[in-house]
Design a protein around this motif. Structure first.
Motif, PDB file in Angstrom:
ATOM      1  N   LEU A 107       0.697  -1.217   0.063  1.00  0.00           N
ATOM      2  CA  LEU A 107       0.036  -0.133   0.050  1.00  0.00           C
ATOM      3  C   LEU A 107       0.936   1.255   0.096  1.00  0.00           C
ATOM      4  O   LEU A 107       2.097   1.525   0.576  1.00  0.00           O
ATOM      5  N   ASN A 108       0.340   2.141  -0.879  1.00  0.00           N
ATOM      6  CA  ASN A 108       1.100   3.555  -0.726  1.00  0.00           C
ATOM      7  C   ASN A 108       0.318   4.320   0.174  1.00  0.00           C
ATOM      8  O   ASN A 108      -0.823   4.297   0.603  1.00  0.00           O
ATOM      9  N   TYR A 109       0.925   5.467   0.688  1.00  0.00           N
ATOM     10  CA  TYR A 109       0.426   6.458   1.701  1.00  0.00           C
ATOM     11  C   TYR A 109       1.015   7.792   1.760  1.00  0.00           C
ATOM     12  O   TYR A 109       2.063   8.115   1.210  1.00  0.00           O
ATOM     13  N   ASP A 110       0.135   8.815   2.186  1.00  0.00           N
ATOM     14  CA  ASP A 110       0.478   9.927   2.214  1.00  0.00           C
ATOM     15  C   ASP A 110       0.306  10.497   3.637  1.00  0.00           C
ATOM     16  O   ASP A 110      -0.754  10.271   4.141  1.00  0.00           O
ATOM     17  N   ALA A 111       1.357  10.714   4.462  1.00  0.00           N
ATOM     18  CA  ALA A 111       1.429  10.924   5.834  1.00  0.00           C
ATOM     19  C   ALA A 111       1.687  12.145   6.216  1.00  0.00           C
ATOM     20  O   ALA A 111       2.654  13.048   5.473  1.00  0.00           O
ATOM     21  N   PRO A 112       1.290  12.797   7.327  1.00  0.00           N
ATOM     22  CA  PRO A 112       1.857  13.953   7.845  1.00  0.00           C
ATOM     23  C   PRO A 112       3.284  13.952   8.376  1.00  0.00           C
ATOM     24  O   PRO A 112       3.924  12.832   8.919  1.00  0.00           O
ATOM     25  N   SER A 113       4.011  14.708   7.701  1.00  0.00           N
ATOM     26  CA  SER A 113       5.512  14.674   8.240  1.00  0.00           C
ATOM     27  C   SER A 113       5.999  14.659   9.507  1.00  0.00           C
ATOM     28  O   SER A 113       6.851  14.077  10.194  1.00  0.00           O
ATOM     29  N   ALA A 114       5.100  15.400  10.279  1.00  0.00           N
ATOM     30  CA  ALA A 114       4.942  15.642  11.824  1.00  0.00           C
ATOM     31  C   ALA A 114       4.269  14.517  12.317  1.00  0.00           C
ATOM     32  O   ALA A 114       3.035  14.788  12.433  1.00  0.00           O
ATOM     33  N   ASN A 115       4.616  13.446  12.563  1.00  0.00           N
ATOM     34  CA  ASN A 115       3.705  12.326  13.196  1.00  0.00           C
ATOM     35  C   ASN A 115       4.276  11.554  14.231  1.00  0.00           C
ATOM     36  O   ASN A 115       5.681  11.711  14.587  1.00  0.00           O
ATOM     37  N   ASP A 116       3.522  10.758  15.009  1.00  0.00           N
ATOM     38  CA  ASP A 116       4.023  10.035  16.231  1.00  0.00           C
ATOM     39  C   ASP A 116       4.110   8.629  16.036  1.00  0.00           C
ATOM     40  O   ASP A 116       4.553   7.691  16.912  1.00  0.00           O
ATOM     41  N   GLY A 117       3.979   8.238  14.850  1.00  0.00           N
ATOM     42  CA  GLY A 117       4.336   6.883  14.594  1.00  0.00           C
ATOM     43  C   GLY A 117       3.330   6.114  13.234  1.00  0.00           C
ATOM     44  O   GLY A 117       2.345   6.712  13.232  1.00  0.00           O
ATOM     45  N   LEU A 118       4.001   5.544  12.333  1.00  0.00           N
ATOM     46  CA  LEU A 118       3.111   4.816  11.583  1.00  0.00           C
ATOM     47  C   LEU A 118       2.963   3.306  11.791  1.00  0.00           C
ATOM     48  O   LEU A 118       3.871   2.640  12.020  1.00  0.00           O
ATOM     49  N   TYR A 119       1.857   2.834  11.468  1.00  0.00           N
ATOM     50  CA  TYR A 119       1.310   1.517  11.817  1.00  0.00           C
ATOM     51  C   TYR A 119       0.538   1.018  10.876  1.00  0.00           C
ATOM     52  O   TYR A 119       0.114   1.484   9.813  1.00  0.00           O
ATOM     53  N   VAL A 120       0.569  -0.513  10.836  1.00  0.00           N
ATOM     54  CA  VAL A 120      -0.471  -1.052  10.058  1.00  0.00           C
ATOM     55  C   VAL A 120      -1.336  -1.861  11.058  1.00  0.00           C
ATOM     56  O   VAL A 120      -1.072  -2.621  12.077  1.00  0.00           O
ATOM     57  N   ALA A 121      -2.710  -1.791  10.617  1.00  0.00           N
ATOM     58  CA  ALA A 121      -3.690  -2.636  11.464  1.00  0.00           C
ATOM     59  C   ALA A 121      -4.194  -3.772  10.753  1.00  0.00           C
ATOM     60  O   ALA A 121      -4.392  -3.829   9.488  1.00  0.00           O
ATOM     61  N   PHE A 122      -4.453  -4.878  11.274  1.00  0.00           N
ATOM     62  CA  PHE A 122      -4.919  -6.223  10.774  1.00  0.00           C
ATOM     63  C   PHE A 122      -6.120  -6.291  11.195  1.00  0.00           C
ATOM     64  O   PHE A 122      -6.231  -6.807  12.573  1.00  0.00           O
ATOM     65  N   VAL A 123      -7.118  -6.460  10.403  1.00  0.00           N
ATOM     66  CA  VAL A 123      -8.522  -6.470  10.888  1.00  0.00           C
ATOM     67  C   VAL A 123      -9.009  -7.911  10.673  1.00  0.00           C
ATOM     68  O   VAL A 123      -9.228  -8.064   9.250  1.00  0.00           O
TER      69      VAL A 123
END
Length: 613
Positions: A107-123
């Motif tokens: 998956l591609n994503y666009d994220a805030p440069s100022a963030n507190d962490g990038l994760y993946v959720a498995f549902v």
């Protein structure tokens, strides 16, 4: 924009910081040198010549799931400031995909440069697991969920005989709300003996769980809609006993303000009750109110009075089955084994007072909101502005990383994150999967390169609804020229109709959703199918503005240009009409002068200067 008819007026406005009439100052729109001078006059500072004006980073993650997983989501944790200047956390979905039998996806994503962490959720149907993205990957492929919530390995049950030592009327009984309601408990010494050494959490995993809860149930926000969205409230909030393993409850987080607010968690106890579904009869609520409630945990054994935001699994207790009917004090003996098929309910009894205001914080409140009649509007336990009404729950279940959590609201702000506990062992039937909101991206434009920089002449917001669907909404129009949104290319009216007309207006000389006291108009929304490699930051696919009055295109600013168009990776609170962005966001100039400073400027609005409807 409004026309300035006199040279004197034009000259005066050229040196005024931020007024809507600044948009015609005699500066040639395509003359970058003159435009830069105008920008410096407006902002009072000189911006970095190499500024990219980017607040967004793009990335790609390879996700490896197991066969149980049906959907994966890319998550971002962020923070912002509330009206008191306190930091609040939040979580949102950047992209998601249905696996449809596959176990690997990119998956591609666009994220805030100022963030507190990038994760993946498995549902899956049974769990919601999160894993941090590391080196462009996140994996759950070798993890099998704990199908049975068994007794934690290494936990040693207490020995001895446990009997009830007291029966006291509830506060609800004392107040005449539930006449005759009795609360049962053991001696203080027995609860000390019941307290077990907990099986320690993996610290990293515990931090992830806590951050997920606190970002999902955001501090000082009305989170009741999220509680209800799970469906696990009121009559559906009861797990069912399996009849084999003991039922284990472990508090691991509390926030109650300490003595300043009456230490409402420290001065509280956890109670529970149980019943057979077939015994509810024609008036289930009356029957549930009549049941005996049993003390499980005195929280003053788990915490000290004035500590806050404790993240520590210090104590673990097993629930005891006391039989059916009315128990006998000093004779009824508890068992760690519950019959199969009972439903278990939970209640917190607060014994705190708030003497500074002369208001009681004492009372019982339940996961089952039907039992919260009266208490939701009583004293300091009553929620301001009646956010909680009779019948609303005071707690919620969440399932995260194969942990089943209870999240209680013990105060009056409906954030549902004051007291967190895990329930393990011999129960089933409760799966409450979080549903974080989709991340919102904002495109904000001036309708000329020489405007007043309130950045609301056109405001467009976008959400990535899946790996192949993006939704665009025109939110606001603070310009008076003939304006068009271009670049979305959906084949619908958004691409070829003047913006004011889209909102149903008959003249361009009207503002749309930029004035605090004006009626709000509904946004204009379309959905676009995109390639899986699509990025909201791609200049080739970003929306832009065509000002027909001035025959001028306005695009998202590139490196070295002036910020007449900016993309912001959140649901941006854009400035009100005639309020310069530097006055609505006091750190904007810091960032403009040095792009490595104040990179989260857009999370700190002056709330009286931004559009809040």
């Amino acid at each position: 924009m409004k026309k300035i008819l006199t040279f004197a007026a034009c000259l005066a406005l050229a040196f005024t910081s931020c007024s809507k009439d600044d948009d015609l100052t005699g500066v040639t729109p395509n003359n970058q040198d003159q435009s830069s001078k105008h920008v410096q006059d407006v902002f009072g500072v000189k911006f970095a010549s190499n500024h990219t004006w980017s607040t967004t980073t793009t990335g790609q993650v390879t996700i490896k799931a197991n066969s149980d997983v049906k959907k994966v989501q890319v998550l971002v944790f962020t923070h912002s400031q509330d009206t008191d200047g306190e930091t609040i956390q939040s979580v949102s979905v950047l992209n998601e995909a249905e696996l449809q039998g596959s176990t690997t996806v990119t998956l591609n994503y666009d994220a805030p440069s100022a963030n507190d962490g990038l994760y993946v959720a498995f549902v899956s149907d049974k769990d919601y697991a999160i894993r941090k993205i590391e080196n462009g990957t996140a994996s759950l492929e070798n993890v099998k969920r704990n199908v049975k919530r068994a007794l934690p390995e290494g936990l040693v049950l207490p020995e001895g005989t446990f009997t009830l030592a007291e029966a006291i009327p509830s506060y609800a009984a004392d107040r005449g709300w539930v006449p005759g309601e009795q609360l049962y408990g053991m001696s203080a010494e027995s609860y000390e003996n019941m307290k077990m050494d907990p099986v320690a959490y993996d610290k990293a995993m515990m931090t992830d769980i806590k951050n997920m809860v606190m970002s999902y149930f955001v501090d000082k926000k009305e989170n009741l809609p999220l509680v209800k969205s799970s469906g696990m409230y009121n009559e559906k909030c009861y797990p069912i006993t399996t009849g084999d393993d003991p039922i284990i409850v472990s508090p691991f987080y509390k926030y109650d303000g300490g003595s300043r607010y009456g230490s409402e968690v420290y001065n509280a106890d956890l109670y529970y009750y149980y019943f057979k579904e077939e015994d509810l009869g024609s008036d289930p609520v009356a029957y549930l109110k009549s049941l005996p409630k049993y003390k499980a945990i005195p929280f003053n054994q788990c915490y000290t009075k004035d500590e806050n935001e404790v993240l520590d699994k210090r104590c673990t207790y097993a629930l005891l089955y006391w039989g059916e009917g009315t128990p006998d004090i000093n004779e009824t003996v508890g068992s760690f084994t519950f019959p199969k098929g009972l439903k278990i309910g939970f209640m917190v009894r607060s014994k705190a007072t708030y003497k500074e205001r002369g208001l009681g914080k004492d009372g019982e409140f339940y996961l089952d909101g039907r039992l919260n009649e009266h208490i939701n509007s009583y004293g300091m336990l009553g929620v301001a502005k009646m956010k909680l009404k009779d019948g609303d729950p005071r707690g919620s279940w969440l399932t995260i990383n194969d942990h089943l959590l209870i999240c209680f609201e013990t105060g009056a702000d409906t954030d549902y994150n004051d007291l967190l506990m895990e329930v393990e062992g011999g129960i089933e039937g409760i799966i409450a999967i979080p549903e974080p909101k989709l991340n919102v991206y904002s495109y904000c434009f001036e309708d000329t390169k020489d405007g007043d920089y309130d950045m609301n002449d056109i405001v467009i917001k976008a959400t990535r609804k899946s790996d192949t669907q993006v939704e665009y909404s025109i939110i606001a129009c603070g310009g008076w020229d003939e304006l068009y949104v271009k670049g979305i290319n959906t084949g619908k009216i958004m691409d070829d109709k003047e913006i004011h007309g889209l909102f149903g207006l008959t003249t361009t000389e009207q503002f749309v959703n930029t004035e605090a006291n004006a009626p709000k108009l509904s946004p204009i929304t379309v959905t676009k199918t995109v390639d899986k490699s699509f990025s909201l930051t791609d200049p080739q696919t970003q929306p832009y503005i065509y000002n027909k009055t001035k025959n001028l295109e306005i695009r998202i600013a590139k490196q070295g240009e002036n910020p007449y168009g900016i993309m912001i990776p959140n649901d941006f609170k854009y400035p009100l009409e005639k309020i310069c962005i530097k006055d609505a966001y006091l750190e904007f100039n810091n960032w403009g002068q040095n792009p490595v400073l104040s990179t989260d400027w857009y999370t700190k609005p002056q709330l009286d200067k931004v559009y809040n409807k």
